[in-house]
Design an enzyme around this catalytic site. Structure first.
Site, PDB file in Angstrom:
ATOM      1  N   ARG A 563       0.851  -1.188   0.000  1.00 43.66           N
ATOM      2  CA  ARG A 563       0.000   0.000   0.000  1.00 43.66           C
ATOM      3  C   ARG A 563       0.883   1.232   0.000  1.00 43.66           C
ATOM      4  O   ARG A 563       1.936   1.247   0.636  1.00 43.66           O
ATOM      5  CB  ARG A 563      -0.924   0.026   1.223  1.00 43.66           C
ATOM      6  CG  ARG A 563      -1.892  -1.140   1.293  1.00 43.66           C
ATOM      7  CD  ARG A 563      -2.733  -1.094   2.560  1.00 43.66           C
ATOM      8  NE  ARG A 563      -3.592  -2.254   2.674  1.00 43.66           N
ATOM      9  CZ  ARG A 563      -4.806  -2.339   2.139  1.00 43.66           C
ATOM     10  NH1 ARG A 563      -5.300  -1.301   1.468  1.00 43.66           N
ATOM     11  NH2 ARG A 563      -5.528  -3.425   2.282  1.00 43.66           N
ATOM     12  N   GLY A 565       0.914   5.869  -0.765  1.00 44.17           N
ATOM     13  CA  GLY A 565       0.139   7.081  -0.618  1.00 44.17           C
ATOM     14  C   GLY A 565      -0.842   7.316  -1.751  1.00 44.17           C
ATOM     15  O   GLY A 565      -1.808   8.046  -1.589  1.00 44.17           O
ATOM     16  N   ASP A 679      11.401  10.856  -4.403  1.00 43.17           N
ATOM     17  CA  ASP A 679      10.805  10.082  -3.306  1.00 43.17           C
ATOM     18  C   ASP A 679      11.619   8.822  -3.024  1.00 43.17           C
ATOM     19  O   ASP A 679      11.082   7.718  -2.960  1.00 43.17           O
ATOM     20  CB  ASP A 679       9.355   9.723  -3.636  1.00 43.17           C
ATOM     21  CG  ASP A 679       8.547   9.384  -2.384  1.00 43.17           C
ATOM     22  OD1 ASP A 679       8.999   9.729  -1.274  1.00 43.17           O
ATOM     23  OD2 ASP A 679       7.469   8.775  -2.516  1.00 43.17           O
TER      24      ASP A 679
END
Length: 883
Positions: A563, A565, A679
């Site tokens: 999972r 964002g 990121d």
């Protein structure tokens, strides 16, 4: 006065145009045109003529003269020796006859090459020879001929005005004139070897003629097709015309088989499909395999899957033998048509070397090794010789170049060569060569096929051509990309319109209302699509999946494997049995659409062993999914958490950190357009079965030109704890690719355990991560003269050295000012180099950055598990090293 009716004139003209032309020679003479003929040491056919071959058999400017085993050709009243004729590729190796002897006795003039017949091969260039120059001046690469005075050779015309005359000669691109005095022997040797030209005569008419069992010829400069008539036995010829554009499109869209390969098309071809492939990519199917010959080097197709990234070739002579007899080193021109994949390296092999054992043994790096051939000493180098990674070993490379008689460069797979570096032996070297090397798609062909065309090659212009229904185009057929993207929306709108129109009571109302609604709907859709159009062009080579297919491959989204964002990742299975990861993006407001385009457009431009491979995507209305390769070991954060049952040693962590660095180096420097990830964190580093890392999740990535050193961002993006300081406050500098360098440094510290120190020592509620480097520098200051002390703490000296190196690299990467951080190519060099070469970076002026309330537009996340719990052993290593 009477006039002939107009219809009669038209009929007379058509009969004159298409009536078969009488052949000037007999049936026996026609036989000479059908067969190849020997001229000197060359064998030739159409479009050449000469000797026993009559003039109508070939082009009037291509008469071969045969005398005493010498073949010559007259071009613009200058005689050229013909060294070689390649009928397959339509290339000739020529040399000016007057330049075969002494240069000073040659005719100093420039013949004109008819552009409609000849084109200089790209491996050769023209140099200007300036002569009758001013003897009082100093010239580069000059020489004095006894009767002609001073001459100079140059690629530029800087001092042309001081010389009275000039002419041009053709030499290999590798030929470089001496800086001062010309080495005449060097020049004469290059000229005697000649140069290559390509015939640009259109081959398609002759191919059409041959397929109808006709014989090709010329009537002046017009191609004709000749046949023997069955009734009279005479010879008749008709002008040849090229097939229609739609016929070429249809023929080239059909795929073909060759040897053990199926479903092949551009750039490959076989006889009868010459106009559907690049001239250099003709396949030989006679041996049960599909092989091609480029610059006299044979390559075998190992796999050519156009629907995946698996397109592999290998050099045929190295498939079963590390030491083949007399291997050629002609660098193939494969990359002019099909680019090497990003992880392809040039493996260099040196044979018959007269080196002392002390000159190369022991080797200074794992990049070098010994081949073990029977005849003389032989060696290999696993990196491209121009790689900066070999800069420290130029002395060894110079010894190999000077002392070895033969050098051969062979494309090979980067991962296979990495295995060879880790475990150097003959079996791994053989496997690296037998595995071959991967190629990328031809971007022109991908665009052409998507637009409804077929890929081919224009022999006259020597350029790629896209065959379309309305005629050949340079790259793709003329279509509206909006129609492709929005055809489903258009169909829905039309369906609604038709349904509403069936309601009789509202016909008048619909007639007035629908045009306005339709314009408004189309305008909104067009505005949205226009924003995506440029980036969607990058998606052309990818597989498009429907939402139903995505649902089917994930078994209705049965198994969640991760999972994030922006979405949930599911396990899936393709039709061919391959496991895939399917990331389904949330149907949320805000940046969801741009996140999808960022991720797919960024990943579609990458191909690297340390970057996750994108296999396809789905985009149906608000439903979006990304399909990429599945990695069983999951993300890095699972391996550096104290909750894990698998403990990685420092050697494994170092390998992972180095792989991530190589992946980022590729994103910043290896792609056509620089990709900044924004990121980098453990959750976005995936591990395969061999713990080889792959950078993933490009949702926050941004593309920019390599020349752009500064990027403009309207938002903050990243994960708290890994964001570079300039992303939050511009007082630290401008945002650039150096922001990824900072995140990488934070990742390295988390891997070796330095972040755990912050977890224990920081109790403030503000959650800032800007304080944690301070304790590292404080401990460094305690060491004598800034050096790191060697402390025995129950680990091997090798592991301790690895931890020291990773710590210093991490400190360099997290410098507060972007200008003080090394670029990723330098980071890779630091990670691969020795610890002794690393210095302790200067202590930056660190300030606490308070992360205030985030704007709704900011793309910043705070993972509850992003600051991983690292096992105590690695923490002890880092604490001891820095104490």
């Amino acid at each position: 006065m009477s006039y002939m009716p107009t219809s009669c004139l038209v009929l007379f003209f058509l009969l004159f145009l298409f009536h078969p032309l009488p052949w000037a020679l007999s049936k026996e003479d026609l036989g000479w045109c059908e067969a190849l003929f020997q001229c000197g040491n060359n064998t030739a056919g159409f479009p050449f003529w000469g000797g026993n071959r009559a003039k109508p058999c070939g082009h009037p400017l291509l008469e071969l003269r045969c005398l005493n085993n010498i073949t010559s050709l007259n071009i613009s009243n200058h005689e050229y020796n013909v060294f070689h004729i390649d009928q397959t590729s339509n290339t000739l190796r020529l040399a000016r006859t007057d330049l075969l002897g002494s240069f000073c006795s040659a005719e100093f003039n420039t013949p004109t090459f008819p552009r409609e017949i000849f084109k200089l091969f790209p491996t050769y260039k023209s140099l200007t020879v300036l002569y009758n120059c001013d003897p009082k001046l100093s010239y580069r690469s000059s020489y004095t001929c006894p009767d002609l005075g001073l001459f100079s050779m140059s690629q530029s015309l800087d001092y042309q005005n001081s010389c009275q005359d000039s002419f041009k000669v053709n030499v290999p691109t590798s030929f470089v004139p001496e800086e001062k005095e010309m080495n005449l022997t060097h020049l004469e040797s290059a000229l005697r070897k000649g140069f290559e030209v390509k015939l640009v005569i259109d081959e398609i008419p002759c191919q059409e003629c041959s397929s109808s069992r006709g014989i090709c010829g010329f009537n002046s400069t017009t191609q004709i097709c000749c046949n023997v008539t069955s009734l009279s036995g005479g010879v008749t010829c008709v002008p040849q015309h090229q097939p229609s554009a739609d016929e070429l499109r249809r023929r080239c869209s059909e795929r073909f088989s060759c040897g053990n390969q199926r479903n092949l098309y551009y750039p490959f071809w076989i006889p009868g499909r010459e106009y559907c492939g690049h001239p250099d990519f003709k396949l030989d199917c006679s041996g049960g395999f599909a092989e091609l010959n480029i610059a006299s080097v044979n390559f075998r197709i190992l796999n050519m899957s156009y629907d995946s990234s698996n397109k592999r070739l290998a050099r045929s002579d190295y498939l079963n033998d590390l030491c083949p007899p007399n291997p050629l080193n002609d660098e193939p021109l494969i990359e002019t048509v099909l680019q090497f994949s990003a992880d392809t390296e040039l493996l260099t092999l040196y044979y018959d070397c007269q080196l002392n054992s002390s000159a190369t043994s022991p080797f200074p790096s794992s990049y070098f090794g010994e081949l073990g051939c029977d005849e003389g000493r032989s060696y290999y180098v696993t990196r491209n010789l121009s790689s900066p990674l070999l800069d420290r070993f130029r002395g060894v490379l110079n010894n190999l170049r000077e002392m070895c008689k033969r050098k051969v460069s062979v494309p090979a797979s980067g991962p296979a060569l990495n295995t060879l570096q880790t475990n150097p032996n003959s079996n791994n070297l053989k496997m690296a060569l037998e595995h071959g090397f991967e190629l990328q798609d031809n971007s022109n062909c991908s665009m052409c096929v998507l637009s409804g065309g077929s890929c081919g090659y224009n022999q006259n212009s020597s350029l790629f051509v896209c065959y379309c229904k309305d005629g050949p185009q340079d790259n793709q057929c003329d279509i509206n990309l909006d129609d492709i993207i929005g055809n489903r929306i258009v169909a829905i709108i039309i369906g609604i319109f038709v349904a509403l129109c069936t309601i009789g009571g509202f016909i008048a109302f619909l007639v007035l209302l629908c045009p306005c609604c339709k314009v408004r709907i189309f305008r909104n859709r067009k505005t949205s699509d226009d924003r995506r159009q440029e980036k969607l062009k990058a998606l052309i080579p990818l597989k498009h999946y429907t939402y139903a297919q995505v649902k089917r491959m994930t078994k209705s989204f049965a198994e969640v494997v991760g999972r994030g964002g922006f979405g949930i990742v599911y396990r899936g299975t393709l039709c061919d049995g391959r496991m895939v990861a399917v990331k389904v993006l949330k149907e949320s407001k805000g940046n969801n659409s741009e996140d999808f385009i960022n991720e797919v457009s960024s990943m579609s431009q990458t191909s690297h062993v340390n970057i996750v491979s994108l296999l396809g995507f789905c985009s149906e209305g608000s439903r979006r999914a990304i399909i990429y390769e599945f990695l069983e070991n999951g993300s890095l954060d699972k391996f550096i958490s104290e909750k894990t049952s698998v403990i990685l040693d420092l050697t494994a962590l170092y390998g992972i950190a180095l792989g991530v660095a190589r992946g980022l180096e590729y994103l910043h420097y290896g792609c056509k357009t620089r990709i900044v990830h924004f990121d980098i964190k453990p959750q976005n580093v995936l591990l395969d079965d061999n713990l080889s890392p792959k950078v993933s999740d490009f949702g926050l990535a941004k593309l920019c030109e390599k020349k752009e050193s500064v990027m403009s961002l309207m938002d903050t993006r990243g994960t708290i704890g890994y964001i570079a300081p300039e992303m939050i406050s511009r007082v630290y500098g401008s945002v650039s690719h150096k922001s990824d360098v900072y995140s990488y440094g934070m990742l390295v510290f988390e891997m070796i355990g330095a972040r755990k120190k912050e977890r224990f020592g920081q109790n403030s509620a503000n959650g800032s991560s800007m304080y944690f480097p301070e304790w590292i520098y404080k401990d460094l200051e305690k060491a004598d003269n800034g050096d790191l002390e060697h402390i025995e703490i129950g680990i091997s000296s090798e592991e301790e050295e690895i931890a020291k190196k990773m710590t210093l690299v991490g400190l360099w990467c997290i410098q507060s000012s972007p200008s003080d951080r090394p670029p990723m190519n330098k980071v890779v060099e630091m990670m691969e180099g020795s610890l002794d070469a690393l210095e302790v970076p200067p202590r930056p002026v660190l300030q606490q950055i308070h992360v205030g309330p985030l704007l709704e537009s900011s793309w910043i996340t705070e993972e509850s598990s992003s600051i991983s719990e690292i096992e105590n052993r690695n923490l002890q290593v880092c604490e001891k090293i820095l104490s």
